[in-house]
Design an enzyme around this catalytic site. Structure first.
Site, PDB file in Angstrom:
ATOM      1  CB  CYS A 108       0.835  -4.724  -5.407  1.00  0.00           C
ATOM      2  SG  CYS A 108      -0.509  -5.153  -4.290  1.00  0.00           S
ATOM      3  CD  GLU A 151      -2.246   0.630  -0.499  1.00  0.00           C
ATOM      4  OE1 GLU A 151      -2.879  -0.402  -0.169  1.00  0.00           O
ATOM      5  OE2 GLU A 151      -1.146   0.571  -1.077  1.00  0.00           O
TER       6      GLU A 151
HETATM    7 NI    NI Z   1      -1.244  -3.206  -3.453  1.00  0.00          NI
END
Ligand code: NI
Length: 187
Positions: A108, A151
């Site tokens: 991430c 997301e």
């Molecule tokens: Ni992320």
């Protein structure tokens, strides 16, 4: 314009995004800036929370990914990815379709250098609007499904570390705490 990416544990990452209701030039520009930011960071997805805005809006681009890593149908057909990626996704609503669950090592952009296995359903249907407010339905699996689920989680203040097994989460606990300290110190 490349925007600064917010790192864990900035509070905005825990905020649920407001629905997008206005589809104007400013939203398209935000989407373009987010795509540029994602590309500069060599990511495949970026959520509004990650550039400091609690909004139901994210971008995804898998043009560089292996085409064997995912399959999809967009509005009932299968256009070449170059025609609709990078995607700008507003107000995504995910329905999990009956399928196997899959484990995959995720990263991430808000957690630099931290990775860990996350189990997620393989196949989903996602209803969303594009930056012009046009509604779409996508059915997808593999990496695309995983990226959209990751997301969409961000848009609700959920992070990939929340989805890890206790064992996986424990193995990276020190790195996560160190990142949180660093983010706090820079605030
Ligand atoms: Ni992320």
């Amino acid at each position: 314009m490349v925007l600064p990416i917010v790192h864990y544990n900035d509070p905005v990452l825990r905020q649920k995004g407001e629905p997008v209701t206005v589809f104007d030039a400013a939203l398209t520009q935000l989407g373009r800036d987010m795509v540029e930011t994602m590309h500069a960071a060599r990511g495949i997805g970026l959520a509004a929370q990650q550039i400091g805005k609690a909004l139901q809006f994210c971008v995804v681009d898998l043009r560089e990914a292996d085409p064997d890593d995912f399959d999809f149908e967009l509005d009932g057909s299968r256009p070449p990815v170059e025609l609709f990626m990078p995607m700008m996704i507003a107000n995504p609503k995910i329905t999990v379709l009956p399928s196997e669950k899959d484990s995959y090592e995720e990263g991430c952009l808000s957690f630099p250098d931290i990775r860990g296995d996350v189990v997620r359903p393989d196949e989903i249907e996602v209803r969303f609007e594009d930056a012009q407010g046009v509604p779409h339905v996508m059915v997808c699996n593999g990496l695309l499904s995983r990226c959209i689920q990751h997301e969409a989680d961000h848009l609700n203040g959920t992070l990939f570390i929340d989805r890890m097994s206790k064992r996986t989460r424990a193995a990276i606990d020190r790195s996560i705490k160190a990142l949180a300290e660093k983010t706090k110190a820079q605030a």
